[in-house]
Design a protein around this motif. Structure first.
Motif, PDB file in Angstrom:
ATOM      1  N   PHE A  48       0.837  -1.017   0.035  1.00  0.00           N
ATOM      2  CA  PHE A  48       0.123  -0.069  -0.098  1.00  0.00           C
ATOM      3  C   PHE A  48       0.821   1.181  -0.004  1.00  0.00           C
ATOM      4  N   SER A  49       0.382   2.459  -0.564  1.00  0.00           N
ATOM      5  CA  SER A  49       0.917   3.704  -0.369  1.00  0.00           C
ATOM      6  C   SER A  49       0.631   4.266   0.927  1.00  0.00           C
ATOM      7  N   ALA A  50       1.379   5.197   1.155  1.00  0.00           N
ATOM      8  CA  ALA A  50       1.021   5.726   2.826  1.00  0.00           C
ATOM      9  C   ALA A  50      -0.418   6.391   2.681  1.00  0.00           C
ATOM     10  N   VAL A  51      -0.990   6.775   1.471  1.00  0.00           N
ATOM     11  CA  VAL A  51      -2.133   7.366   1.527  1.00  0.00           C
ATOM     12  C   VAL A  51      -3.095   6.300   1.596  1.00  0.00           C
ATOM     13  N   TRP A  52      -3.230   5.327   1.005  1.00  0.00           N
ATOM     14  CA  TRP A  52      -4.149   4.212   1.183  1.00  0.00           C
ATOM     15  C   TRP A  52      -3.855   3.461   2.688  1.00  0.00           C
ATOM     16  N   ALA A  53      -2.909   3.382   3.088  1.00  0.00           N
ATOM     17  CA  ALA A  53      -2.556   2.632   4.518  1.00  0.00           C
ATOM     18  C   ALA A  53      -3.331   3.422   5.439  1.00  0.00           C
ATOM     19  N   GLY A  54      -3.371   4.859   5.367  1.00  0.00           N
ATOM     20  CA  GLY A  54      -4.080   5.825   6.236  1.00  0.00           C
ATOM     21  C   GLY A  54      -5.485   5.444   6.317  1.00  0.00           C
ATOM     22  N   LEU A  55      -6.180   4.968   5.064  1.00  0.00           N
ATOM     23  CA  LEU A  55      -7.483   4.676   5.245  1.00  0.00           C
ATOM     24  C   LEU A  55      -7.856   3.456   6.395  1.00  0.00           C
ATOM     25  N   GLY A  56      -6.858   2.591   6.365  1.00  0.00           N
ATOM     26  CA  GLY A  56      -6.920   1.441   7.204  1.00  0.00           C
ATOM     27  C   GLY A  56      -7.540   1.965   8.614  1.00  0.00           C
ATOM     28  N   LEU A  57      -7.028   3.311   9.020  1.00  0.00           N
ATOM     29  CA  LEU A  57      -7.123   3.783  10.336  1.00  0.00           C
ATOM     30  C   LEU A  57      -8.335   4.670  10.429  1.00  0.00           C
ATOM     31  N   THR A  58      -8.629   5.148   9.013  1.00  0.00           N
ATOM     32  CA  THR A  58      -9.966   6.021   9.052  1.00  0.00           C
ATOM     33  C   THR A  58     -11.074   5.220   9.420  1.00  0.00           C
ATOM     34  N   ALA A  59     -11.345   3.876   8.847  1.00  0.00           N
ATOM     35  CA  ALA A  59     -12.393   3.186   9.212  1.00  0.00           C
ATOM     36  C   ALA A  59     -12.631   2.826  10.613  1.00  0.00           C
ATOM     37  N   ALA A  60     -11.548   2.661  11.340  1.00  0.00           N
ATOM     38  CA  ALA A  60     -11.762   2.538  12.906  1.00  0.00           C
ATOM     39  C   ALA A  60     -12.192   3.920  13.410  1.00  0.00           C
ATOM     40  N   ALA A  61     -11.615   4.759  12.802  1.00  0.00           N
ATOM     41  CA  ALA A  61     -12.066   6.171  13.488  1.00  0.00           C
ATOM     42  C   ALA A  61     -13.489   6.436  13.329  1.00  0.00           C
ATOM     43  N   VAL A  62     -14.180   6.158  12.084  1.00  0.00           N
ATOM     44  CA  VAL A  62     -15.627   6.372  11.772  1.00  0.00           C
ATOM     45  C   VAL A  62     -16.205   5.582  12.767  1.00  0.00           C
ATOM     46  N   ALA A  63     -15.856   4.408  13.022  1.00  0.00           N
ATOM     47  CA  ALA A  63     -16.816   3.381  13.909  1.00  0.00           C
ATOM     48  C   ALA A  63     -16.590   3.910  15.464  1.00  0.00           C
ATOM     49  N   TRP A  64     -15.198   4.486  15.744  1.00  0.00           N
ATOM     50  CA  TRP A  64     -15.273   5.120  17.197  1.00  0.00           C
ATOM     51  C   TRP A  64     -16.047   6.161  17.350  1.00  0.00           C
ATOM     52  N   ALA A  65     -16.201   7.090  16.203  1.00  0.00           N
ATOM     53  CA  ALA A  65     -17.239   8.191  16.635  1.00  0.00           C
ATOM     54  C   ALA A  65     -18.465   7.779  16.703  1.00  0.00           C
ATOM     55  N   ALA A  66     -18.929   6.936  15.792  1.00  0.00           N
ATOM     56  CA  ALA A  66     -20.222   6.413  15.990  1.00  0.00           C
ATOM     57  C   ALA A  66     -20.537   5.623  17.218  1.00  0.00           C
ATOM     58  N   ALA A  67     -19.835   4.928  17.585  1.00  0.00           N
ATOM     59  CA  ALA A  67     -20.009   4.233  19.043  1.00  0.00           C
ATOM     60  C   ALA A  67     -19.985   5.073  20.147  1.00  0.00           C
ATOM     61  N   ALA A  68     -18.753   6.215  19.861  1.00  0.00           N
ATOM     62  CA  ALA A  68     -18.863   7.188  20.999  1.00  0.00           C
ATOM     63  C   ALA A  68     -20.186   7.708  21.179  1.00  0.00           C
ATOM     64  N   ASP A  69     -20.810   8.079  20.343  1.00  0.00           N
ATOM     65  CA  ASP A  69     -22.303   8.816  20.310  1.00  0.00           C
ATOM     66  C   ASP A  69     -23.179   8.096  20.882  1.00  0.00           C
ATOM     67  N   VAL A  70     -23.086   6.720  20.492  1.00  0.00           N
ATOM     68  CA  VAL A  70     -24.257   5.621  21.181  1.00  0.00           C
ATOM     69  C   VAL A  70     -23.897   5.582  22.596  1.00  0.00           C
ATOM     70  N   SER A  71     -22.556   5.483  23.138  1.00  0.00           N
ATOM     71  CA  SER A  71     -22.116   5.288  24.423  1.00  0.00           C
ATOM     72  C   SER A  71     -22.808   6.630  25.243  1.00  0.00           C
TER      73      SER A  71
END
Length: 465
Positions: free
Chosen positions: A307-330
């Motif tokens: 992966f390039s650094a750009v696309w590797a970063g998207l691996g962390l972005t998916a977790a960040a989206v899930a974090w934000a959604a779950a934090a709202d639920v919590s």
């Protein structure tokens, strides 16, 4: 310790009819904007470095110090937290905040100009002193510059300042690295941080930020303990350089950390005492599981899958989206879900995520399995982190809110630094084999499951009142 002095509010305030003043009204707008910007930039830099460090390590021939670059900043942040908290209680937050921002920016400049990995690590250690203290100083600013009716709104803005970098930071850092140079990931944030602080300093100088009854409690012992914890963390992260003595250094460093951190925590934290001690212990374990594994996900995607650094970063972005959604639920439904259920659901997701990435590395599965799997880690942390903060305050009194809040942050940093260092040694030991990545993420899964022990002992305080 006396309650912090609150200046008399001069704008529209919350009335009996429920008219609510905003943190963006003229009296506070520039202070709010500057404080939020500082949080935003610290978050952006933290997430950006996770994305670009594999490239940095390759350019500077620094694989042996890869883990130190992460663990070191967590370790020295403990010193910053303890020192800044004590300084704020004595003189107010403006001078400590100025010092912390200067240390943070200086560390970024050193790292951005580093000719070798050793110099970059030194910059990261300097940066950690500022990062840990900056958050503490900003919290004291909130307590003393804003009326209590606005505290929740300010902290909500701080949380939002973390969410946005989680979504765009890794991708943006990858783009800067690919199209400009990784050095600007450090230097660009340094310039913006100085600009943001200039706004904060000018506006906060007009507020009464000094307390009428400054604290006089002795802090020398706590500072020495913080230094010992940081030294143990740095030694732990350098253990891979000790050759055949590496594991002996690990054992000695862990012993130093465990002994030195005890005065910085509530009693019975390390033995999972029911209530607040378990809240703090669980925080350290899940932080270790997440951050210990997370620093190796971009590494796996770049080195293992091209992966390039750009696309590797998207691996962390998916977790960040899930974090934000779950934090709202919590935040909305935490009382209804319950503390024990949140602990089980959060730990399960974190363990599943770590296991998915370990399986991907072990059996060379499609990288989408690791990326989608790691999103569960973000979901689990989004459930657990906000709830742990709520519980820490619910178990506190006005006399120990600062100590307990600091303890939560300190053990968060200790858990992350310790796990990153140990996983780094494991990864280095297994270099040249196919077992490095699976072993790292298997350890993350084990740490997540261990968090169930304190997770079942969180109890209930006044969080639902």
């Amino acid at each position: 310790m006396s309650a912090p002095h609150q200046p008399a509010p001069t704008g529209p305030v919350q009335t009996a009819r429920g008219a609510v003043e905003g943190i963006w009204r003229p009296r506070w707008v520039w202070a709010t904007g500057g404080c939020v910007a500082l949080i935003f930039l610290a978050a952006m830099q933290a997430l950006a470095v996770t994305t670009v460090m594999p490239v940095v390590s390759r350019d500077l021939d620094g694989d042996a110090l890869y883990a130190v670059a992460f663990a070191g900043i967590f370790a020295t942040s403990v010193i910053g937290m303890v020192a800044t908290g004590a300084w704020c209680d004595r003189t107010g937050p403006l001078a400590p905040l100025t010092t912390c921002v200067a240390l943070f920016a200086a560390g970024l400049v050193v790292a951005g100009l580093a000719p070798t990995m050793e110099v970059l690590v030194a910059g990261r250690l300097l940066q950690g002193l500022g990062t840990g203290g900056q958050v503490v100083a900003l919290y004291v600013v909130v307590a003393r510059a804003y009326p209590p009716s606005l505290h929740g709104r300010v902290f909500a803005a701080f949380s939002a300042a973390w969410v946005v970098p989680s979504l765009v930071g890794p991708f943006l850092a990858g783009a800067v690295t690919e199209y400009v140079h990784w050095r600007w990931v450090f230097l660009g944030v340094a310039v913006l941080t100085v600009a943001a602080y200039a706004v904060v300093a000018v506006k906060l100088s007009g507020f009464g930020l000094r307390t009428e009854h400054p604290a006089s409690d002795p802090v020398a012992r706590r500072l020495w303990c913080a230094v010992a914890v940081a030294a143990g963390g740095v030694a732990l992260s350098l253990s891979a350089q000790a050759g055949e003595w590496s594991w002996a250094v690990v054992a000695a460093s862990l012993l130093v950390i465990l002994v030195a951190v005890r005065p910085l925590l509530p009693r019975r934290t390390l033995t999972a005492g029911r209530g607040l001690p378990s809240v703090i212990l669980m925080r350290g374990l899940v932080a270790g599981a997440l951050f210990g594994g997370e620093v190796y996900l971009p590494h796996l995607l770049i080195d293992g899958y091209g992966f390039s650094a750009v696309w590797a970063g998207l691996g962390l972005t998916a977790a960040a989206v899930a974090w934000a959604a779950a934090a709202d639920v919590s935040g909305r439904f935490g009382d209804r879900i319950g503390n024990a259920r949140i602990a089980v659901l959060g730990v399960a997701q974190l363990a599943v995520a770590s296991s998915a990435v370990a399986a991907t590395a072990l059996w060379s599965l499609y990288p989408v399995v690791a990326i989608a799997g790691w999103a569960f880690a973000g979901g689990g942390m989004g459930l657990m982190y906000p709830r742990q903060g709520v519980l820490a305050l619910a178990y506190s009194t006005p006399q120990d809110q600062g100590f307990n809040s600091a303890a939560l942050s300190i053990f968060d940093a200790v858990g992350a630094a310790t796990s990153i260092a140990v996983m780094g040694l494991v990864f280095t030991t297994l270099a040249g084999t196919d077992a490095g990545y699976p072993a790292v993420f298997a350890l993350a899964a084990v740490l997540a499951l261990l968090a169930l022990v304190p997770g079942m002992r969180l109890g209930h305080a006044r969080e639902s009142r």
